[in-house]
Structure formats: structure tokens, C-alpha cells
Design an enzyme around this catalytic site. Sequence first.
Site, PDB file in Angstrom:
ATOM      1  N   GLU A  56       0.828  -1.208   0.000  1.00 52.66           N
ATOM      2  CA  GLU A  56       0.000   0.000   0.000  1.00 52.66           C
ATOM      3  C   GLU A  56       0.860   1.255   0.000  1.00 52.66           C
ATOM      4  OE1 GLU A  56      -0.133  -2.602   1.871  1.00 52.66           O
ATOM      5  OE2 GLU A  56      -2.107  -3.006   2.694  1.00 52.66           O
ATOM      6  N   ARG A 187      11.793 -22.207  -9.051  1.00 50.43           N
ATOM      7  CA  ARG A 187      12.706 -22.290  -7.896  1.00 50.43           C
ATOM      8  C   ARG A 187      13.014 -20.898  -7.350  1.00 50.43           C
ATOM      9  NH1 ARG A 187      17.520 -26.467  -9.672  1.00 50.43           N
ATOM     10  NH2 ARG A 187      16.554 -28.406  -8.945  1.00 50.43           N
TER      11      ARG A 187
HETATM   12  C1  AOF Z   1       0.109  -5.072   4.418  1.00 52.41           C
HETATM   13  N1  AOF Z   1       0.683  -4.892   3.196  1.00 52.41           N
HETATM   14  O1  AOF Z   1       2.205  -5.398   1.665  1.00 52.41           O
HETATM   15  C2  AOF Z   1       2.155  -6.704   3.600  1.00 52.41           C
HETATM   16  C3  AOF Z   1       1.487  -6.928   4.846  1.00 52.41           C
HETATM   17  O2  AOF Z   1       7.029  -6.369   9.974  1.00 52.41           O
HETATM   18  P1  AOF Z   1       6.160  -5.642   9.018  1.00 52.41           P
HETATM   19  O3  AOF Z   1       5.827  -4.252   9.474  1.00 52.41           O
HETATM   20  O4  AOF Z   1       6.704  -5.635   7.619  1.00 52.41           O
HETATM   21  O5  AOF Z   1       4.738  -6.384   8.995  1.00 52.41           O
HETATM   22  C4  AOF Z   1       4.618  -7.707   8.537  1.00 52.41           C
HETATM   23  C5  AOF Z   1       3.179  -8.170   8.615  1.00 52.41           C
HETATM   24  O6  AOF Z   1       2.326  -7.304   7.874  1.00 52.41           O
HETATM   25  C6  AOF Z   1       3.001  -9.550   7.983  1.00 52.41           C
HETATM   26  O7  AOF Z   1       3.139 -10.579   8.921  1.00 52.41           O
HETATM   27  C7  AOF Z   1       1.570  -9.493   7.457  1.00 52.41           C
HETATM   28  O8  AOF Z   1       0.632  -9.769   8.474  1.00 52.41           O
HETATM   29  C8  AOF Z   1       1.446  -8.045   7.041  1.00 52.41           C
HETATM   30  N2  AOF Z   1       1.877  -7.931   5.649  1.00 52.41           N
HETATM   31  N3  AOF Z   1       0.474  -6.124   5.189  1.00 52.41           N
HETATM   32  O9  AOF Z   1      -0.738  -4.281   4.820  1.00 52.41           O
HETATM   33  C9  AOF Z   1       1.689  -5.651   2.762  1.00 52.41           C
HETATM   34  N4  AOF Z   1       3.198  -7.464   3.196  1.00 52.41           N
HETATM   35 ZN    ZN Z   2       1.054  -2.909   5.955  1.00 54.30          ZN
END
Ligand code: AOF
Ligand code: ZN
Length: 337
Positions: A56, A187
Site C-alpha cells: 500500500e 525455484r
Molecule cells: C500489508 N501490506 O504489503 C504486507 C502486509 O514487519 P512488518 O511491518 O513488515 O509487517 C509484517 C506483517 O504485515 C506480515 O506478517 C503481514 O501480516 C502483514 N503484511 N500487510 O498491509 C503488505 N506485506
Molecule cells: Zn502494511
Amino acid sequence: MLSPVIQHALRLAMEAGAQARGTTSPNPPVGAVILDAAGQVVGVGHTQPPGGPHAEIMALADAGDKARGGTAVVTLEPCNHTGRTGPCAQALVAASVSAVYYLHSDPTPQAGGGATTLARSGVTVRQLDAPSGPQDVLIPWLTAASLGRPHVTLKFAQSLDGFTAAVDGTSQWITGERAREYVHEDRARRDAILIGTGTALADNPSLTARFPDGSLRETQPRRVVVGSRDVLQHGADNLGSLGFEQYATPEEALAELYSSGARDVLVEGGAGLAISMLEMGCVDAVQAYLGNVILGEGTGVLARAAASTLATAPRWQRTAVMELGDDLLVEYRKKGQ
Ligand code: AOF
Ligand code: ZN
């Protein structure tokens, strides 16, 4: 019914997320699209490697001021927490986005709840129906999050009549060039490749993701050998080039891989490791490569019976069929997952 504008944005968001595969674990490969108030695509983004911005934030940065009064379409519910990065739900509110559509709920207790936060801030929030299929690249991460172990894909190649090696033991070229190229592409998108010690010794594989000219692809999976034999001492020296990990049992391998961040792993054989994973109930998806050759006799894909009679043998759900030159790749998923 979903408007064609949102449907198109969702497709773009899923494509953006697919580009992040193999680079985000333990985070999910999320894709996001921002539409301006008139419904034009003004921002696209995907999750950056761990510690980097979420999808986002990338899409909002791409959109700039045009996000105001616009709509965000995301493949995962925007996060609600400050982890390594700040909460995406707040960032969407701060950018004055007026509607958010998302595909999957975030099942993690730390990050979930973004939809509620957004709604409380006056944003229109709606969850979209999930189109199942290979284009939904969040499935491995979601499976891993709910099971507490990596999502496992069992990959094998077999002749048209179901053998994985000929009577003389040759097994390397069951499929042709196009299929082999796809294996390397695949892979590079995985967090780890697992093989048994028997395969390590018999094939001396390097388990790298390469281009057809032999050069290494940009992202490489972790190389994992399962079993207790010392494979380097017995001749599996190609594994040594980029380094590898070794665990005594499949259980230990999956537990260690999960706790060190792997979410999407590929089991490439051999027959012993494959049947163990199946018997543990740990195979979530199957990739069967079908090569254009008939062998009549040879070695089976699995070291022993996986089912003793057809009536009770579990059936798998087909998720994809791909033509790769004269070969086929057929993908299946465990039913009910
Ligand atoms: C989102 N958008 O693109 C992703 C999300 O350690 P952080 O701050 O990077 O947070 C990781 C967590 O955020 C991950 O475990 C999952 O629950 C969420 N990922 N959320 O809004 C994203 N990659
Ligand atoms: Zn996020």
C-alpha cells in the site's frame, strides 16, 4: 457484482503481488493498486523485502496527491500494526483514500484488524471474493500462517505412463527444455528447495535457480537436504558451491525453516522424502510434470504406497494446467484448503 473497474484493479494488484514472490518472506507478497476519484489507475505497488515498505505504501507513493478521494484495491487486508514498518490502514486514511477493497483477511493477530480501523475512520471497506488459482500468490503464505509451518509443494516429473526413472536409473531428462526452464523460474520464487540425502547423492544437484545459459538468477532459494548422511563426504559436492542446510528429519526441516522465515517451499524428491511428507499430511500442493516419453517399467514417484485402494484414496483439486513444449505441468491442491 463487482464493477469492471475494481475487477481490473484487482487483476493488476494480483499481478503486482506476483512480482514480489520469492523476495518477501516471512512477509506475504501483496499487491496494491490506487485508483483516483475518477477510477483511473494512478498507483501500483508490491511488498518490498522484509523491513521495507508494504504494498500500500509503495502504491500510495506512486499515486501521490491523486490518491485523495480515490480507491485502494489490495490483495491482503491492510495491516493495522507497527511492526518493522508502520500501519498501512493509517497510511490509507492519512492519504484520504475513500474506499478500500481487499481480497484476503490478514489472519495474523498482530497485523489483522485493518478493515475495522479503516471503517471506523469513515473509509468504505469491502472484502472481495477470492478467485482461486495460480494467480493468487498469497495462498502459500496464508496456508503457512494458519498451519504454523511452511506451505509445501511436492514436485515431480514422470513419463506419460507414470515412471520417474527408467529401469537403468536415468531420470534427469524426463521433460524437455521448456519445462526445465520453468522449473528454474519456479525455484527462484520459492523460499527453499528440499531434497532427501538419497537424491543429493544420486544426482549431485546444485539446487540453484538458473537461466538457460547457466547463469544464476537474481533470487535464490535456500537449499535444504533432509536426512542424516554426510552428503558432502559422499560426493554431493555441487551443493557445496552456494552452501546448503541439512536437517535430520522432515519434521525438523519444516520447523526450522518456518522459524527462520520460510513460508513457501518446494520438495523436489526423492521418493522417500516425498512419501514421508505425504504421510505427515504436509503436502499442500502437487506439481506433476508429464514428459513426452513412455518407459513401460521403471521407478515410481513415491517409495511406497500412498493409498492401498482407490475408494478411500484422497482426491486432489486441480488448480492449473500448463503446456511447456511437448510436456505438461499439472498442479493440484489438497482439497478443502
Ligand atoms: C500489508 N501490506 O504489503 C504486507 C502486509 O514487519 P512488518 O511491518 O513488515 O509487517 C509484517 C506483517 O504485515 C506480515 O506478517 C503481514 O501480516 C502483514 N503484511 N500487510 O498491509 C503488505 N506485506
Ligand atoms: Zn502494511
